[in-house]
Design a protein around this motif. Structure first.
Motif, PDB file in Angstrom:
ATOM      1  N   LEU A 176       1.971  -2.446   7.654  1.00 31.14           N
ATOM      2  CA  LEU A 176       2.006  -3.628   6.802  1.00 31.14           C
ATOM      3  C   LEU A 176       0.621  -3.981   6.279  1.00 31.14           C
ATOM      4  O   LEU A 176       0.445  -4.302   5.101  1.00 31.14           O
ATOM      5  CB  LEU A 176       2.596  -4.816   7.586  1.00 31.14           C
ATOM      6  N   LYS A 177      -0.381  -3.877   7.156  1.00 29.63           N
ATOM      7  CA  LYS A 177      -1.760  -4.162   6.739  1.00 29.63           C
ATOM      8  C   LYS A 177      -2.207  -3.208   5.632  1.00 29.63           C
ATOM      9  O   LYS A 177      -2.763  -3.624   4.605  1.00 29.63           O
ATOM     10  CB  LYS A 177      -2.706  -4.055   7.929  1.00 29.63           C
ATOM     11  N   ASP A 178      -1.978  -1.904   5.824  1.00 25.33           N
ATOM     12  CA  ASP A 178      -2.382  -0.908   4.831  1.00 25.33           C
ATOM     13  C   ASP A 178      -1.668  -1.123   3.505  1.00 25.33           C
ATOM     14  O   ASP A 178      -2.274  -0.996   2.431  1.00 25.33           O
ATOM     15  CB  ASP A 178      -2.090   0.506   5.353  1.00 25.33           C
ATOM     16  N   SER A 179      -0.402  -1.448   3.587  1.00 29.88           N
ATOM     17  CA  SER A 179       0.379  -1.672   2.372  1.00 29.88           C
ATOM     18  C   SER A 179      -0.162  -2.863   1.579  1.00 29.88           C
ATOM     19  O   SER A 179      -0.365  -2.795   0.366  1.00 29.88           O
ATOM     20  CB  SER A 179       1.848  -1.898   2.731  1.00 29.88           C
ATOM     21  N   LEU A 180      -0.420  -3.971   2.287  1.00 29.41           N
ATOM     22  CA  LEU A 180      -0.956  -5.158   1.620  1.00 29.41           C
ATOM     23  C   LEU A 180      -2.369  -4.916   1.106  1.00 29.41           C
ATOM     24  O   LEU A 180      -2.724  -5.357  -0.001  1.00 29.41           O
ATOM     25  CB  LEU A 180      -0.936  -6.350   2.581  1.00 29.41           C
ATOM     26  N   SER A 181      -3.177  -4.215   1.879  1.00 31.96           N
ATOM     27  CA  SER A 181      -4.558  -3.925   1.457  1.00 31.96           C
ATOM     28  C   SER A 181      -4.563  -3.124   0.167  1.00 31.96           C
ATOM     29  O   SER A 181      -5.350  -3.399  -0.757  1.00 31.96           O
ATOM     30  CB  SER A 181      -5.291  -3.142   2.549  1.00 31.96           C
ATOM     31  N   ARG A 182      -3.699  -2.121   0.111  1.00 26.22           N
ATOM     32  CA  ARG A 182      -3.630  -1.256  -1.059  1.00 26.22           C
ATOM     33  C   ARG A 182      -3.258  -2.065  -2.316  1.00 26.22           C
ATOM     34  O   ARG A 182      -3.866  -1.911  -3.373  1.00 26.22           O
ATOM     35  CB  ARG A 182      -2.604  -0.143  -0.817  1.00 26.22           C
ATOM     36  N   ILE A 183      -2.293  -2.943  -2.164  1.00 25.22           N
ATOM     37  CA  ILE A 183      -1.867  -3.751  -3.320  1.00 25.22           C
ATOM     38  C   ILE A 183      -2.961  -4.715  -3.737  1.00 25.22           C
ATOM     39  O   ILE A 183      -3.247  -4.885  -4.924  1.00 25.22           O
ATOM     40  CB  ILE A 183      -0.581  -4.532  -2.980  1.00 25.22           C
TER      41      ILE A 183
END
Length: 591
Positions: free
Chosen positions: A345-352
């Motif tokens: 979830l962290k990586d996904s949000l960071s990427r966006i």
């Protein structure tokens, strides 16, 4: 009128539609706030609102009602007849002018009837309303003889007659079918106008009521209110009920306690739930602002819980400690999976967030010159040798997660705590301020437990495992009070995510059977649903994005749709909570 989906362009469209239909652009005909889940219902409501302003002279209707009710007519029957007749007249007239409205009406009626679990047919007026709605949908319902005869008389009224003549026809119908519903002259107030007998009305002087003075007495105020209801609602709204559990004859959930016990509840709240992190003046200010209308007499208790605030209740401390250990134990059973979900979830949000924060370069015929493109000025027809860097202007984000902590969630305590822990961890890691609160109610208190505050560090997020469930849920007051904290934040994008598994449901407290602290109604059924829906709408009007996540029973789905509208998700698997929130946040950030 506010449509349930909080779509500004659509709201603007339906308000303009009302003005177009009425032709009275100088009148505020969109002041009535209605909440509907269908575009067709909202459109039809807008059409009818405008049409009523165009075709009905409400001041004349008001004087007629005042005169007849003062004379002794049964107000419920007369008001019902007036609503039915005027609704038919308005519909017929507007459809004659705009035939396409007939299709919108049919769809709107279907959408509203689909949401009803109970149809009221307790009296003849309700049966007549129901039959009219079904007939307008192209159906042919069976009906008893009396209702059919009254309907035939109503159908014979010439819609082109002046309003005085239409009221005379209503009077004829009342006298013909409800003559026993006129109060005897000795039961009428001394200042009432008396006729030769109960039903002998001289129609040569029928319009005499037009010259009556209207004084500001209780009866006039009641008629003002009823006129407002008739002129700002649809006939179908009184036909059925969405919640089958709440009927007109249902007993109120009232808990009566003596004065001594009540004082003990007030004085011992901190003993049960921990000392409030707000002082008395701050609490008083919040209660004065939020505890109004259906919440009149309620109180709010903001606390960090018995483990992190002052509390002398040893038994409660032991109970919460045991529940926290149980929640952590369940988390550790699948610790690797949960930690992997946090990173995912962290990586996904960071990427966006990185994608959305990148500067976009746009080439144009003015701005900063781009050396590598300078040759195009004389050699190419494409003279865009300048560029502009467009910065991201979406602003920052702040998120509140509000967890239903009522007793109905007790079977999911560990799972709810785990999912909230995953979300809060990921949000904190990517730098999005977030707060996690739980809400429940005990006696006349709504308790808001703060498990994590906006600026708490990673190691403090474990406090979420103190989540436990008990009591009832007064959703509207909890949402309203939580939004106060969001509105005080400086971030441009404010988001509220509410997890619940049931409908609003709370008792009221009474000192005795003659009076109660919270007014006349319990907080349940349509009372609780409408109040919570209003608070969600109010939050959205204040630019707070609200997502409802529902994990309860399917037969409660309609209530949740009414409350949250389009931004609403249903899942039977509480372990998907973090996935749902992830998808929602990605959608919000990208859009």
């Amino acid at each position: 009128m506010k449509w349930i989906y909080n779509n500004y362009e659509f709201e603007n469209r339906i308000n303009n539609l009302s003005w177009t239909i009425s032709g009275k652009y100088n009148e505020d005909i969109s002041a009535s706030e209605q909440d509907y889940t269908s575009k067709d219902v909202a459109l039809y409501f807008a059409i009818m609102t405008g049409a009523r302003h165009k075709y009905i002279e409400w001041n004349i209707v008001k004087k007629y009602l005042y005169n007849r009710i003062k004379q002794g007519y049964d107000s419920n029957i007369l008001l019902g007849l007036v609503q039915v007749v005027l609704n038919i007249i308005v519909e017929d007239r507007v459809i004659q002018e705009r035939p396409g409205i007939k299709d919108i009406r049919k769809k709107a009626y279907k959408d509203m009837l689909d949401g009803f679990t109970k149809i009221y047919k307790d009296d003849v007026i309700q049966k007549i309303k129901y039959v009219i709605v079904l007939e307008n949908m192209g159906k042919h319902p069976s009906v008893d003889g009396l209702s059919r005869r009254i309907l035939n008389c109503i159908r014979k009224i010439d819609i082109n007659l002046p309003i005085i003549e239409i009221l005379k026809e209503i009077d004829n119908i009342y006298i013909k079918f409800f003559e026993g519903k006129v109060i005897k002259s000795q039961d009428i107030k001394e200042n009432s106008i008396e006729y030769k007998n109960d039903t002998d009305i001289d129609f040569d002087t029928f319009s005499d009521f037009m010259y009556e003075e209207l004084y500001e007495d209780e009866q006039n105020e009641m008629i003002e209110s009823e006129i407002s209801n008739i002129s700002s609602s649809m006939l179908i709204e009184s036909v059925g009920e969405i919640d089958i559990d709440i009927s007109k004859n249902a007993k109120e959930r009232v808990l009566y306690v003596d004065e001594k016990t009540l004082d003990k509840i007030y004085n011992k709240m901190e003993h049960y739930y921990g000392k409030s992190y707000l002082n008395k003046n701050e609490l008083k200010k919040i209660e004065t602002k939020n505890c109004r209308n259906v919440h009149e007499g309620c109180r709010i208790h903001f606390t960090d819980g018995v483990l992190r605030s002052e509390c002398s209740n040893v038994a409660q401390i032991k109970y919460v400690t045991r529940q926290k250990e149980n929640n952590i134990g369940k988390f550790r059973d699948k610790a690797k999976i949960h930690k992997r979900n946090i990173i995912k979830l962290k990586d996904s949000l960071s990427r966006i967030l990185i994608e959305e924060s990148e500067t976009s370069r746009v080439y144009s015929d003015c701005g900063t010159i781009h050396a590598n493109r300078a040759w195009r000025a004389t050699k190419s027809s494409n003279n865009k040798i300048f560029y502009k860097d467009i910065e991201n202007e979406k602003g920052k984000y702040v998120i509140d997660i509000l967890l239903d902590g009522s007793g109905s969630q007790s079977r999911n305590q560990a799972n709810v705590a785990t999912q909230a822990y995953i979300i809060a961890n990921a949000l904190t890691m990517v730098g999005i301020p977030n707060r996690v609160m739980g809400f429940s109610s005990f006696m006349d208190y709504t308790i808001l437990k703060r498990f994590k505050d906006y600026e708490d560090k990673i190691e403090e997020i474990e406090n979420i495992f103190e989540y436990f469930c008990a009591g009832n849920n007064r959703d509207g007051l909890a949402i309203k009070s939580t939004c106060d904290g969001l509105l005080n934040r400086n971030e441009e994008n404010k988001i509220l995510i509410v997890l619940s598994d049931g409908k609003p449901n709370d008792i009221k407290i009474g000192k005795d059977r003659e009076r109660s602290i919270r007014g006349e109604m319990s907080y349940r059924g349509m009372i609780g649903i409408k109040d919570t829906a209003n608070e969600v709408r109010r939050a959205r009007q204040q630019n707070i994005l609200v997502l409802g996540v529902f994990t309860g029973k399917e037969n409660d789905l309609e209530a949740q749709r009414l409350i949250y509208g389009r931004d609403f998700v249903y899942t039977k698997d509480i372990e998907r909570f973090s996935d749902i929130v992830s998808m929602y946040l990605k959608k919000i950030i990208r859009n």
